[in-house]
Design a protein around this motif. Sequence first.
Motif, PDB file in Angstrom:
ATOM      1  N   GLN A  57     -15.424   7.075   4.399  1.00 20.51           N
ATOM      2  CA  GLN A  57     -16.557   6.205   4.145  1.00 20.51           C
ATOM      3  C   GLN A  57     -17.659   6.461   5.177  1.00 20.51           C
ATOM      4  N   ARG A  58     -17.253   6.681   6.418  1.00 16.52           N
ATOM      5  CA  ARG A  58     -18.217   6.966   7.490  1.00 16.52           C
ATOM      6  C   ARG A  58     -18.951   8.280   7.244  1.00 16.52           C
ATOM      7  N   GLN A  59     -18.207   9.322   6.833  1.00 20.05           N
ATOM      8  CA  GLN A  59     -18.833  10.616   6.547  1.00 20.05           C
ATOM      9  C   GLN A  59     -19.814  10.501   5.382  1.00 20.05           C
ATOM     10  N   LEU A  60     -19.450   9.733   4.368  1.00 25.23           N
ATOM     11  CA  LEU A  60     -20.360   9.535   3.239  1.00 25.23           C
ATOM     12  C   LEU A  60     -21.630   8.832   3.702  1.00 25.23           C
ATOM     13  N   GLY A  61     -21.479   7.813   4.527  1.00 28.99           N
ATOM     14  CA  GLY A  61     -22.642   7.118   5.064  1.00 28.99           C
ATOM     15  C   GLY A  61     -23.528   8.043   5.882  1.00 28.99           C
ATOM     16  N   ASP A  62     -22.905   8.911   6.674  1.00 30.21           N
ATOM     17  CA  ASP A  62     -23.675   9.874   7.473  1.00 30.21           C
ATOM     18  C   ASP A  62     -24.449  10.834   6.565  1.00 30.21           C
ATOM     19  N   VAL A  66     -27.223   6.319   5.791  1.00 26.81           N
ATOM     20  CA  VAL A  66     -27.266   4.857   5.729  1.00 26.81           C
ATOM     21  C   VAL A  66     -26.326   4.281   6.787  1.00 26.81           C
ATOM     22  N   ASP A  67     -26.598   3.059   7.208  1.00 27.86           N
ATOM     23  CA  ASP A  67     -25.789   2.454   8.268  1.00 27.86           C
ATOM     24  C   ASP A  67     -24.446   1.966   7.728  1.00 27.86           C
ATOM     25  N   ARG A  68     -23.594   1.515   8.649  1.00 28.80           N
ATOM     26  CA  ARG A  68     -22.213   1.146   8.311  1.00 28.80           C
ATOM     27  C   ARG A  68     -22.131  -0.008   7.320  1.00 28.80           C
ATOM     28  N   SER A  69     -22.957  -1.035   7.495  1.00 25.45           N
ATOM     29  CA  SER A  69     -22.878  -2.166   6.561  1.00 25.45           C
ATOM     30  C   SER A  69     -23.399  -1.770   5.185  1.00 25.45           C
ATOM     31  N   THR A  70     -24.419  -0.923   5.151  1.00 27.06           N
ATOM     32  CA  THR A  70     -24.957  -0.480   3.861  1.00 27.06           C
ATOM     33  C   THR A  70     -23.940   0.361   3.113  1.00 27.06           C
ATOM     34  N   ILE A  71     -23.267   1.286   3.805  1.00 25.04           N
ATOM     35  CA  ILE A  71     -22.289   2.132   3.115  1.00 25.04           C
ATOM     36  C   ILE A  71     -21.102   1.296   2.671  1.00 25.04           C
ATOM     37  N   ALA A  72     -20.716   0.296   3.457  1.00 21.89           N
ATOM     38  CA  ALA A  72     -19.600  -0.577   3.062  1.00 21.89           C
ATOM     39  C   ALA A  72     -19.949  -1.319   1.774  1.00 21.89           C
ATOM     40  N   ASP A  73     -21.164  -1.854   1.686  1.00 24.79           N
ATOM     41  CA  ASP A  73     -21.596  -2.551   0.469  1.00 24.79           C
ATOM     42  C   ASP A  73     -21.692  -1.598  -0.713  1.00 24.79           C
ATOM     43  N   LEU A  74     -22.253  -0.412  -0.473  1.00 22.91           N
ATOM     44  CA  LEU A  74     -22.403   0.578  -1.535  1.00 22.91           C
ATOM     45  C   LEU A  74     -21.047   0.985  -2.096  1.00 22.91           C
ATOM     46  N   VAL A  75     -20.111   1.287  -1.204  1.00 22.67           N
ATOM     47  CA  VAL A  75     -18.773   1.701  -1.641  1.00 22.67           C
ATOM     48  C   VAL A  75     -18.081   0.566  -2.380  1.00 22.67           C
ATOM     49  N   ALA A  76     -18.156  -0.649  -1.855  1.00 24.82           N
ATOM     50  CA  ALA A  76     -17.521  -1.790  -2.523  1.00 24.82           C
ATOM     51  C   ALA A  76     -18.070  -1.967  -3.939  1.00 24.82           C
ATOM     52  N   ARG A  77     -19.388  -1.846  -4.103  1.00 24.54           N
ATOM     53  CA  ARG A  77     -20.012  -1.989  -5.423  1.00 24.54           C
ATOM     54  C   ARG A  77     -19.561  -0.878  -6.367  1.00 24.54           C
ATOM     55  N   MET A  78     -19.482   0.351  -5.852  1.00 24.76           N
ATOM     56  CA  MET A  78     -19.083   1.469  -6.701  1.00 24.76           C
ATOM     57  C   MET A  78     -17.605   1.417  -7.068  1.00 24.76           C
TER      58      MET A  78
END
Length: 146
Positions: A57-62, A66-78
Amino acid sequence: MPIEPEDTGTLPRFTGSLVRRAQQRHAAVWLSEVSAEITSVQYAALEILHETPGVSQRQLGDQLDVDRSTIADLVARMVRNGLIERADDPVDKRSYVLFLSAAGKKRLVALRPRVEQVERILTAKLTAAESAQLRRLLAALLLPQT
């Protein structure tokens, strides 16, 4: 031959104004040509996971910048929408690795021609060389400041 702006007035003095207006145009074309449900960032995530299945998840965010909270929300939604699957990272149990689901793979294939159409619409007034130059210049704007 350089492209002339449609507006007969002078170009705005600030690059940021042009970047903002270009982003607004991209968003409008995306909505009309691609999807109101899948954002361009979500699409980029699908492409990344297609190319590199099992990234964290961190690598995808990088990769998406996008920052950590944004990638967490994005992944959760997807995940909730059935586009990607998340599993515990076998190396780091505190992290997740991500994969396209069967539905995500199918959606990616369906969306790809529409995304290519967005590219054609946005760059219709540019030559191939100008389009490539525009991408290089925009990428240069995103390099870290030194």
